[in-house]
Scaffold this active site. Structure first.
Site, PDB file in Angstrom:
ATOM      1  N   HIS A 278       3.917 -41.232  -7.810  1.00  0.00           N
ATOM      2  CA  HIS A 278       5.336 -41.414  -8.140  1.00  0.00           C
ATOM      3  C   HIS A 278       5.960 -40.182  -8.783  1.00  0.00           C
ATOM      4  CE1 HIS A 278       8.894 -43.764  -8.731  1.00  0.00           C
ATOM      5  NE2 HIS A 278       8.832 -43.711 -10.055  1.00  0.00           N
TER       6      HIS A 278
ATOM      7  N   SER B 261      13.195 -41.804  -9.361  1.00  0.00           N
ATOM      8  CA  SER B 261      12.970 -43.223  -9.633  1.00  0.00           C
ATOM      9  C   SER B 261      14.290 -43.913 -10.001  1.00  0.00           C
ATOM     10  CB  SER B 261      11.914 -43.364 -10.740  1.00  0.00           C
ATOM     11  OG  SER B 261      11.407 -44.674 -10.800  1.00  0.00           O
TER      12      SER B 261
ATOM     13  N   ASP C 236       2.611 -43.241  -3.547  1.00  0.00           N
ATOM     14  CA  ASP C 236       3.448 -43.822  -4.599  1.00  0.00           C
ATOM     15  C   ASP C 236       3.200 -45.328  -4.661  1.00  0.00           C
ATOM     16  OD1 ASP C 236       5.476 -44.684  -6.323  1.00  0.00           O
ATOM     17  OD2 ASP C 236       6.896 -43.190  -5.594  1.00  0.00           O
TER      18      ASP C 236
END
Length: 325
Positions: A298, A146, A270
């Site tokens: 995610h 991320s 995601d």
């Protein structure tokens, strides 16, 4: 058995303390002897990292290839929340280092707090390079999840010679449509209640019912996210992300100059960083391959560790330039 080491002493699963063995020759870190610092010992301590001090998790044999793990930027995120369960397996093959990024966990808090995302980014780039210098790590593999993926990409721009192979998981640093889930993440502190947080964290995963200890994960991270000092910092940080995320996008011209072998991993479901981010990176990086994981949101390292671990081992341990079998 896993033992945790804190600032010079270690506690085993049986709860007995022991003095930390002598520091390895040539190392700036007070670690147990190289022969005993294996996958069953995890060190946590604060270390110099450039102009800041960082809280860092470390495991594995320092003689093995270094692997740096960069966590994401959700409310309450820190290195342990992303990576703790990954350490025992990764430390069998690597010297694993996972810092709390500046602005998260127990690492230093800048004063004044930056008002722009690029200022935070620069601090984190300097943090990682300073930590590598302190630990005597000349070159490392790196994994970014991320926002940690965006930090990784900016490290590859500024210091490409310091990194070997790269794994990016649901990475920021690419153009994407801002999803409703991302918008709600960035506005969490407008309504920082536990039911709201549970709904937010549920959006990170494909199916919360199959994530082990999901309720405990939510409660632990909520407790961190609502700590008054953490909240003070992250309210400012998330405001900077609302207006400054576009500045973190790595342009095609910079991506095309990166010589590193990059494994992109993205959850098919995601809802925080959509798949289009990894497709952009796949299009512009010189040497990249993308794996899309089904039944995954995610947090690939939490939901699909069964797939992530072999991907990471195959990519990071194979000789440079070698094709997959």
């Amino acid at each position: 058995m896993v033992a945790w080491v804190f600032a010079g002493s270690w506690r085993s699963a049986a709860g007995k303390n022991s003095d930390s063995p002598s520091r390895p020759a040539g190392s700036s870190l007070d670690l147990p002897n190289r022969r005993t610092l294996m996958s069953d010992i995890i060190v946590e301590k604060r270390l110099p990292s450039g102009r800041f001090e960082s809280h860092v998790m470390i495991a594995g044999d320092p003689e093995k290839p270094a692997l740096i793990l960069m966590h994401g930027a959700g409310p309450g995120a820190h290195a342990a929340s992303n990576w703790r369960h990954c350490f025992p397996e990764l430390a069998k093959d690597f010297f694993v280092v996972a810092p709390d990024m500046i602005g998260f966990g127990q690492s230093d808090i800048p004063d004044p707090l930056p008002a722009h995302s690029m200022t935070w980014m620069g601090m984190r780039v300097e943090q990682v390079l300073g930590l590598m210098d302190h630990l005597g790590i000349e070159k490392a593999h790196i994994v970014g999840n991320s926002m940690g993926g965006a930090v990784t990409l900016h490290l590859l721009i500024e210091a490409p010679e310091r990194f070997e192979k790269v794994v990016l998981m649901g990475p920021a640093g690419a153009p994407m449509n801002r999803t409703p889930e991302m918008a709600r993440l960035l506005s969490f502190y407008a309504d920082p209640r536990l039911p709201r947080y549970r709904e937010l964290i549920s959006s990170f995963v494909y199916d919360p019912s199959v994530v082990p200890n999901f309720d405990q994960i939510v409660e632990d991270r909520f407790r961190v996210a609502t700590n008054p000092e953490v909240r003070r910092v992250q309210e400012v940080m998330f405001e900077s992300m609302k207006t400054g995320m576009d500045a973190l996008i790595v342009p095609p011209s910079a991506l095309a100059r990166m010589p590193h072998e990059v494994a992109l991993v993205h959850g098919r479901h995601d809802r925080v960083v959509p798949l289009e981010a990894s497709l952009y990176l796949l299009q512009h990086l010189q040497r990249a391959e993308l794996t899309v994981l089904d039944r995954c949101g995610h947090w690939a390292q939490i939901q699909r560790w069964d797939a992530m671990l072999p991907i990471m081992r195959t990519h990071l341990l194979k000789p440079n330039g070698a094709a997959d079998a």
